[in-house]
Design an enzyme around this catalytic site. Structure first.
Site, PDB file in Angstrom:
ATOM      1  N   HIS A  82      86.474  -1.852  88.519  1.00  0.00           N
ATOM      2  CA  HIS A  82      86.922  -1.007  87.407  1.00  0.00           C
ATOM      3  C   HIS A  82      88.413  -0.708  87.522  1.00  0.00           C
ATOM      4  CE1 HIS A  82      82.852  -0.355  86.136  1.00  0.00           C
ATOM      5  NE2 HIS A  82      82.513   0.275  87.246  1.00  0.00           N
ATOM      6  N   HIS A 108      94.101   5.855  91.834  1.00  0.00           N
ATOM      7  CA  HIS A 108      93.762   4.559  91.232  1.00  0.00           C
ATOM      8  C   HIS A 108      94.606   4.343  89.990  1.00  0.00           C
ATOM      9  CE1 HIS A 108      91.154   7.554  89.271  1.00  0.00           C
ATOM     10  NE2 HIS A 108      91.507   6.866  88.185  1.00  0.00           N
ATOM     11  N   HIS A 127      96.237   7.849  88.641  1.00  0.00           N
ATOM     12  CA  HIS A 127      95.514   9.126  88.736  1.00  0.00           C
ATOM     13  C   HIS A 127      95.265   9.483  90.194  1.00  0.00           C
ATOM     14  CE1 HIS A 127      93.748   8.424  84.450  1.00  0.00           C
ATOM     15  NE2 HIS A 127      94.948   8.949  84.424  1.00  0.00           N
ATOM     16  N   THR A 194      86.057   8.017  83.159  1.00  0.00           N
ATOM     17  CA  THR A 194      85.038   6.977  83.361  1.00  0.00           C
ATOM     18  C   THR A 194      83.683   7.670  83.482  1.00  0.00           C
ATOM     19  OG1 THR A 194      85.397   7.129  85.755  1.00  0.00           O
ATOM     20  CG2 THR A 194      86.600   5.404  84.585  1.00  0.00           C
TER      21      THR A 194
HETATM   22 ZN    ZN Z   1      91.609   7.289  86.215  1.00  0.00          ZN
END
Ligand code: ZN
Length: 244
Positions: A82, A108, A127, A194
């Site tokens: 991801h 990430h 982030h 997410t």
């Molecule tokens: Zn993020």
């Protein structure tokens, strides 16, 4: 035989529970369907404080200065399918916000950016995900614009295995160099971007971007194979506050 089948069933069940229902950024598993993929992801669709947002109509206020205590970290980096995620081993880095200590768990990357600043999308966004002692989540977001090569990202790329789920360890990485010089920021309440899209996340987005070279932006895009940014979510009356 039966015993093996049962064992296998237990194994499969528990691993799918651990990993959660599969989701992605394209097709039937894409962001517009996250809320329907699993009961645990429902808030992705029904939540009223979802992230990311367009940062606009900003209220100015006297906010506490964010005290960022980032130093050299030991940890690992992985392409988890991801995102590229960097996890810290000992959670020794932290930010003090409103007298509360938020410890860094991981950071990430998204490309292009998820949040927008006055309708502007950036080539990438990082982030930094923190939790306080009660488990409250706080994300510090940094925008990237195209410019000089970023030395921390260079170091990360030299350790990263592009292959999914092949983590590599590293030691003594100075992450403070990922932060902009000016520490002005926008604050609002939001969610994880997410699944399961949990709300109650404190968002602090730095106003000043840092830079990535064109080659570094290209490498992120190559590793991700597709964009990994959730579309902008409605503000629904939330306030966005900037420090004066
Ligand atoms: Zn993020």
């Amino acid at each position: 035989m039966i015993k093996n089948a049962i064992f296998l069933a237990i194994l499969t069940t528990s691993s799918s529970v651990l990993a959660g229902v599969h989701w992605g950024y394209e097709g039937p598993e894409g962001p517009e369907n996250w809320g329907k993929l699993s009961a645990e992801y429902q808030i992705c669709q029904t939540g009223k404080n979802q992230s990311p947002i367009n940062i606009n109509h900003i209220q100015h206020a006297k906010l506490d200065k964010m005290e960022i205590h980032y130093d050299q970290i030991d940890g690992n980096i992985v392409n988890n399918g991801h995102t590229i995620q960097v996890s810290e081993n000992d959670n020794s880095d932290y930010i003090v916000l409103d007298d509360e200590k938020y410890f860094l768990n991981q950071f990430h990357f998204h490309t292009p950016s998820e949040n927008q600043i006055e309708r502007k999308t950036f080539p990438a966004e990082c982030h930094f995900v923190h939790t306080d002692k009660s488990g409250n989540l706080m994300v510090l977001a940094i925008m990237f614009e195209e410019g000089d090569s970023n030395p921390v990202v260079d170091k990360l790329f030299s350790i990263l295995d592009d292959e999914e789920n092949h983590p590599n360890n590293f030691a003594h990485l100075d992450i403070s160099a990922l932060l902009p010089v000016q520490k002005h920021y926008y604050r609002f309440s939001g969610s994880l971007t997410t699944p399961p899209c949990s709300e109650g996340v404190i968002w602090n987005v730095m106003a000043q971007p840092v830079t990535l070279s064109k080659a570094q932006i290209d490498r992120f895009e190559k590793v991700f194979k597709h964009h990994n940014n959730r579309p902008i979510q409605p503000l629904n009356g939330r306030l966005i506050v900037a420090d004066e």
